[in-house]
Design a protein around this motif. Structure first.
Motif, PDB file in Angstrom:
ATOM      1  N   GLU A 153       7.376  14.137  -6.826  1.00 36.66           N
ATOM      2  CA  GLU A 153       6.100  14.509  -7.668  1.00 36.66           C
ATOM      3  C   GLU A 153       5.135  13.421  -7.731  1.00 36.66           C
ATOM      4  OE1 GLU A 153       5.802  15.714 -12.331  1.00 36.66           O
ATOM      5  OE2 GLU A 153       7.296  16.897 -11.096  1.00 36.66           O
ATOM      6  N   GLU A 154       5.699  12.093  -7.635  1.00 36.43           N
ATOM      7  CA  GLU A 154       4.765  10.979  -7.604  1.00 36.43           C
ATOM      8  C   GLU A 154       4.045  10.962  -6.623  1.00 36.43           C
ATOM      9  OE1 GLU A 154       4.126   9.095 -10.238  1.00 36.43           O
ATOM     10  OE2 GLU A 154       5.779   9.993 -11.567  1.00 36.43           O
ATOM     11  N   GLY A 155       4.174  11.569  -5.424  1.00 41.34           N
ATOM     12  CA  GLY A 155       3.348  11.561  -4.182  1.00 41.34           C
ATOM     13  C   GLY A 155       4.012  10.529  -3.225  1.00 41.34           C
ATOM     14  N   PHE A 156       5.336  10.227  -3.294  1.00 40.84           N
ATOM     15  CA  PHE A 156       6.037   9.697  -2.326  1.00 40.84           C
ATOM     16  C   PHE A 156       6.456  10.418  -1.060  1.00 40.84           C
ATOM     17  CE2 PHE A 156       7.016   6.716  -6.102  1.00 40.84           C
ATOM     18  CZ  PHE A 156       6.405   5.668  -5.866  1.00 40.84           C
ATOM     19  N   GLY A 157       6.348   9.842   0.156  1.00 41.47           N
ATOM     20  CA  GLY A 157       6.854  10.696   1.400  1.00 41.47           C
ATOM     21  C   GLY A 157       8.267  10.844   1.460  1.00 41.47           C
ATOM     22  N   ASP A 171      -0.463  -0.684  -8.996  1.00 32.42           N
ATOM     23  CA  ASP A 171       0.055  -0.212  -9.996  1.00 32.42           C
ATOM     24  C   ASP A 171       1.473   0.866  -9.594  1.00 32.42           C
ATOM     25  OD1 ASP A 171       0.950   1.664 -12.107  1.00 32.42           O
ATOM     26  OD2 ASP A 171      -0.825   2.663 -12.295  1.00 32.42           O
ATOM     27  N   ARG A 172       2.397   0.034 -10.143  1.00 34.85           N
ATOM     28  CA  ARG A 172       4.221   0.632  -9.575  1.00 34.85           C
ATOM     29  C   ARG A 172       4.955   1.435 -10.651  1.00 34.85           C
ATOM     30  NH1 ARG A 172       5.923  -5.198  -7.569  1.00 34.85           N
ATOM     31  NH2 ARG A 172       4.793  -5.560  -9.355  1.00 34.85           N
ATOM     32  N   SER A 173       3.672   2.049 -11.542  1.00 34.45           N
ATOM     33  CA  SER A 173       4.647   2.627 -12.661  1.00 34.45           C
ATOM     34  C   SER A 173       5.318   4.064 -12.187  1.00 34.45           C
ATOM     35  CB  SER A 173       3.541   2.948 -13.806  1.00 34.45           C
ATOM     36  OG  SER A 173       2.350   3.878 -13.314  1.00 34.45           O
ATOM     37  N   ALA A 174       4.967   4.493 -11.248  1.00 37.01           N
ATOM     38  CA  ALA A 174       5.790   5.722 -10.533  1.00 37.01           C
ATOM     39  C   ALA A 174       7.169   5.273 -10.669  1.00 37.01           C
ATOM     40  CB  ALA A 174       5.116   5.939  -9.164  1.00 37.01           C
ATOM     41  N   ARG A 200       0.878  -1.332  -0.014  1.00 36.31           N
ATOM     42  CA  ARG A 200      -0.023  -0.120   0.107  1.00 36.31           C
ATOM     43  C   ARG A 200       0.906   1.378  -0.017  1.00 36.31           C
ATOM     44  NH1 ARG A 200      -4.960  -1.707   1.054  1.00 36.31           N
ATOM     45  NH2 ARG A 200      -5.205  -3.719   2.157  1.00 36.31           N
ATOM     46  N   ALA A 201       0.426   2.147  -0.873  1.00 37.65           N
ATOM     47  CA  ALA A 201       1.035   3.513  -0.853  1.00 37.65           C
ATOM     48  C   ALA A 201       0.341   4.370  -1.892  1.00 37.65           C
ATOM     49  CB  ALA A 201       2.594   3.314  -1.408  1.00 37.65           C
ATOM     50  N   ARG A 202       0.155   5.739  -1.556  1.00 38.58           N
ATOM     51  CA  ARG A 202      -0.684   6.745  -2.308  1.00 38.58           C
ATOM     52  C   ARG A 202      -0.215   6.722  -3.896  1.00 38.58           C
ATOM     53  NH1 ARG A 202      -0.685  12.702  -2.528  1.00 38.58           N
ATOM     54  NH2 ARG A 202       1.054  12.644  -1.175  1.00 38.58           N
ATOM     55  N   PRO A 208       6.611   3.945   6.767  1.00 39.69           N
ATOM     56  CA  PRO A 208       5.641   4.611   7.315  1.00 39.69           C
ATOM     57  C   PRO A 208       5.308   6.041   6.592  1.00 39.69           C
ATOM     58  CG  PRO A 208       7.138   4.219   9.197  1.00 39.69           C
ATOM     59  CD  PRO A 208       7.962   3.872   7.842  1.00 39.69           C
ATOM     60  N   ASN A 209       6.248   6.528   6.008  1.00 36.96           N
ATOM     61  CA  ASN A 209       5.817   7.580   5.042  1.00 36.96           C
ATOM     62  C   ASN A 209       5.723   7.322   3.644  1.00 36.96           C
ATOM     63  OD1 ASN A 209       6.491   9.044   7.516  1.00 36.96           O
ATOM     64  ND2 ASN A 209       8.557   9.641   6.678  1.00 36.96           N
TER      65      ASN A 209
END
Lengths: 254, 640
Positions: free
Chosen positions: A212-216, A120-123, A107-109, A174-175
């Motif tokens: 930009e991809e929204g990873f913390g 979908d891991r295309s990020a 799980r991740a945004r 966690p992030n």
């Protein structure tokens, strides 16, 4: 033939990206120690099919721990309980009769669910696109031995290059940071003479794409290193930060 | 069927440079007006897509995985050959060529194999420049090791993950072009048909594996880099998603399928443990540099291997082949494993395994050195089997690994359908009846980096393509409808036997009768059994779910349907080839010691099959391309 035993499962089922999901209970009483975790899920799927149900979707391909396709959160740990082991290389001999196992997606945004356990891991591809390469055109390379590379440098580069892009680091963080993934590619290319000319540009571009991809952000929990099936060291992140600070903040991007 | 090989005239060593001088070019500013489709993103597809995009073509690329980085080339362990002669042990381009053509038992095209050896050195240069972290010596220069079928050390490697590192190099080159807008990349897309207009390949039909949508794509040329068909055996070392569908659908559109019976069975894999087994895991051939293969001399000896004294061990490869020992080519090693197991000397719970023992190497070099060389392989072995190979020998057995057969191509790597190019394992071109270790990576990258980028320009410059067609052309309509109706048909059977059961049954027939050793009676039975299984499939397969959704079982059903046709063709090809050659061992044609006996008088040709439909039986017409050996003398292979 090895003895069969029983495993209880709680598996995340979700029909599609915008549908609600939930954990569903299953019991499988034909497990044996030589089965891989994914083979156990295959057998469960055959059982579900025989009972007229919809099989559980999950990603896999090589089943030998190198393609990076499989991505299961097993009892809250990316790729399960065994260190330096992908979901596909985890074997049922690590479990006992009557155990209950919870299986969820990574799980991740930045990793939206496609269906059930498939995300979908295309990020990750877009982070590589931003600069995870050496800009060399086919045919223009000098003789392979024209630039000696210190064995230790080459070995360390390999240690980072061994990343399989599975996303366990993101799922464990966690992030939901992709710092280990991004840092590993940078640590591979930036330390080689071939990668040196683009070091600064590459570092800035990849770090910015990651954001930009929204990873913390990375807060040094080191959960990523603990679950990485290839044992990639968190030093990659420190190195990435140093290079980024030097390049971006010093305004020295060229 | 036109099987003109288009091999340039002249001495072997000058053919490729002469060809490069003669072929037509597309001017730089015209390249962007041409679309090229590349299907597959393994070593061949990734390197072709990147190189074509660098040249300026508009490339559209497809893969079935969720990322272009995951194609099965990634799993190649051992290494990549090149004739650099860095170790100064006497290697030359000629020797690499000669070893490859001899290893293939003289069933490949001389000119193609020679070109492969010629460009091998450039591949290493290219990969190093990309940052591929090959193993190095302390002086900072590249390290080499030896591999089966060669008496020089010409294999470059990156621990046991050479395929991964080379593929990531190609993938990264590809992503750079994707970022620049020169490649339009579509992941999770499966090619379901080839579109042929006026006899030329002009596009493909795909299924979006997430949405289920059937899509049409047009181009001036199509490059198929979709790998091999080893999964027809159900159990193989191939990734689970590796399949023949793209190649088979091209075959159904008229592309010749060459030498389908040439299948390589890799000698060093982890043995099967049960019915649930979903794939077989390879232990790199490089292990044979230090591991010694043996079985107990006593039949059905159930002692622990460490308790069997030296004089009661049969090191059968070292005894039979003193010159090459444990490093004989793969076909020879596999066949000998089968022979000792058939004699009852096999080990492990099933008796279908032999030992690969590192005891002596560890004593000689120490555990640390062995771990540096093979650590990841040893860990993988322990993970899967629960046994520690530092403490006791590995148990290994042959498994299906690579397919030398594939779509027929000419010297330009173009199939008999103009505009359809085929590269990497998907073509038949360079390995004859047996591929040497560390040559698959070499071929995939040679085709993609250094051959296709030139030969495609030659085609496009002279093709005179019809500019007025678009994806609404009737050929696109027909192909798209064909793909959709095939899916509807699979979902409509509504039977009660799962796709996996059919695949497993097919695999068993293939392994038993079209496997390591074949004979006329078994092959005839296999053909009948496959026909019956195929009929049952279309009456009784159960495919769950729907077409317009992510549906792995539907994907697999389509692939198994194609394997059920290909399997019959493989048996047919093996039956018609009434000789032994390389991996194709017909029991009727072998020496007392189980060596292959070729029949060069009658079978020194490439068998290219033309699809003519399925009517209970698979209808295929045989065409022959005679193999002419101008520069090499045909000999009985000997590794003694």
């Amino acid at each position: 033939m090895a003895e069969e035993f029983t495993i209880n499962l709680k598996i995340w089922r979700q029909a599609g990206p915008d549908q609600p999901g939930k954990l569903v209970d299953y019991t499988l009483d034909t497990v044996n120690e030589h089965m891989s975790f994914l083979e156990m899920l295959d057998v469960l799927n055959e059982k579900i099919l025989n009972e007229g149900g919809d099989p559980i979707e999950f990603d896999y391909d090589c089943r030998e721990g190198i393609c990076g396709s499989c991505d299961l959160m097993i009892d809250g740990r990316a790729h399960g309980p065994k260190a330096m082991t992908c979901s596909c290389q985890l074997h049922m001999r690590n479990y006992n009769d009557g155990d209950t196992i919870t299986v969820e997606p990574f799980r991740a945004r930045a990793f939206p669910v496609i269906k059930d356990l498939v995300v979908d891991r295309s990020a990750f591809d877009r982070i590589i696109e931003a600069g995870g390469y050496v800009s060399i055109k086919t045919g223009s390379a000098p003789d392979a031995n024209s630039i000696p590379v210190d064995k230790q440098v080459a070995d360390t580069a390999f240690d980072y290059a061994t990343c399989i892009g599975c996303g366990a680091c993101v799922a464990a963080c966690p992030n939901s940071s992709a710092s280990l993934f991004t840092g590993a590619k940078l640590a591979h290319l930036n330390r080689l003479p071939q990668g040196e000319p683009e070091r600064k540009k590459r570092t800035v571009a990849m770090v910015e794409q990651m954001e930009e991809e929204g990873f913390g952000d990375c807060s040094n929990f080191a959960e990523c290193e603990a679950v990485c099936p290839k044992g990639i060291s968190i030093s990659a992140i420190a190195e990435m930060r140093r290079n980024y600070m030097k390049a971006a903040l010093a305004g020295d991007e060229a | 069927m036109n099987l003109e090989s288009n091999v340039p005239e002249g001495p072997l060593k000058d053919k490729w440079s002469k060809h490069l001088n003669d072929i037509k070019l597309v001017a730089p500013n015209n390249k962007r007006k041409h679309n090229v489709i590349v299907v597959g993103t393994g070593l061949a597809g990734g390197s072709a897509a990147a190189s074509l995009a660098e040249l300026g073509y508009n490339v559209t690329s497809f893969c079935i995985q969720d990322s272009a980085r995951r194609a099965h080339s990634i799993a190649a362990q051992g290494g990549i050959n090149a004739a650099k002669n860095y170790p100064n042990d006497g290697d030359t381009i000629w020797r690499l060529f000669y070893d490859t053509i001899k290893g293939g038992d003289y069933r490949s095209r001389e000119s193609n194999t020679y070109r492969l050896a010629q460009v091998s050195n450039e591949i290493i240069d290219q990969a190093v420049a990309q940052g591929v972290p090959f193993a190095r010596e302390y002086g900072g220069l590249l390290a080499n090791r030896s591999f089966g079928g060669a008496q020089v050390s010409r294999t470059f490697y990156a621990r046991g993950q050479t395929g991964q590192q080379l593929l990531l190099g190609a993938y990264q080159a590809m992503m750079r072009q994707t970022h620049n807008g020169n490649i339009d990349l579509h992941t999770r897309h499966e090619m379901l048909d080839l579109v042929v207009v006026d006899g030329k390949a002009r596009g493909i039909i795909t299924r979006d594996l997430v949405s289920g949508e059937i899509k049409r794509w047009m181009a001036d040329a199509v490059v198929l880099c979709t790998g091999g068909y080893g999964n027809v055996f159900y159990l193989s070392t191939n990734a689970k998603n590796s399949n023949v569908t793209a190649a088979w659908r091209c075959h159904k559109r008229g592309a010749g399928f060459a030498n389908p019976c040439y299948v390589q069975i890799h000698p060093t894999c982890i043995p099967v443990s049960g019915d649930y087994q979903s794939k077989l895991t390879l232990m790199s051939e490089s292990l044979r540099n230090d591991g010694r293969v043996w079985v107990p001399k006593e039949k059905e000896d159930d002692r622990h291997p460490n308790d069997i004294p030296e004089e009661e061990r049969y090191y059968y490869l070292e005894e039979k082949y003193p010159a090459f020992g444990n490093l004989v080519p793969r076909d020879v090693a596999s066949r000998n494993a089968k022979i000792v197991c058939d004699k009852g000397m096999g080990v492990g719970p099933t008796g279908r395994a032999v030992y690969l023992d590192f005891r002596d190497a560890i004593e000689r070099e120490g555990e640390k050195t062995i771990s540096e060389k093979y650590g990841n392989l040893f860990d993988m072995y322990e993970n899967i089997t629960g046994d520690n190979p530092y403490k006791q020998p590995m148990r290994i057995f042959p498994a299906v690994h690579y397919t030398m057969g594939g779509l027929w191509v000419d010297y330009n790597l173009m199939s008999n359908i103009p505009g359809l190019f085929v590269a990497g394992e998907a073509n038949f071109s360079d390995h004859g009846a047996n591929r040497l270790g560390a040559s698959a990576l070499m071929q995939g990258l040679s085709d993609g980096y250094f051959i296709i980028p030139y030969t495609i320009g030659n085609y496009i410059a002279g093709a005179e393509l019809d500019k007025d067609i678009d994806i609404k052309h009737e050929a696109f309509n027909e192909a798209a409808e064909n793909a959709q109706s095939h899916i509807d048909k699979l979902l409509g059977v509504n039977g009660d036997k799962s796709v996996v059961d059919f695949h497993r049954e097919l695999g068993q027939i293939m392994w038993d009768k079209v496997g390591i050793a074949r004979n006329e009676e078994g092959l005839k039975q296999a053909i009948e059994e496959i026909q019956a299984l195929r009929e049952e499939f279309w009456q009784n397969v159960r495919v769950p779910g729907e077409a317009a959704n992510y549906n792995k079982y539907l994907e697999f059903a389509g692939r198994v349907a194609d394997f059920l046709e290909l399997g019959e063709l493989m048996a047919k090809d093996a039956l018609h080839r009434d000789e032994s050659a390389g991996c194709h061992l017909r029991e009727e044609h072998q020496t007392d010691e189980g060596e292959a006996i070729r029949n060069d008088e009658e079978y020194a040709y490439v068998a290219a099959w033309e699809y003519q439909g399925v009517n209970g039986q698979l209808q295929e017409k045989l065409h022959k391309e005679d193999l002419e050996f101008e520069f090499v003398e045909l000999k009985q292979r000997s590794y003694k």
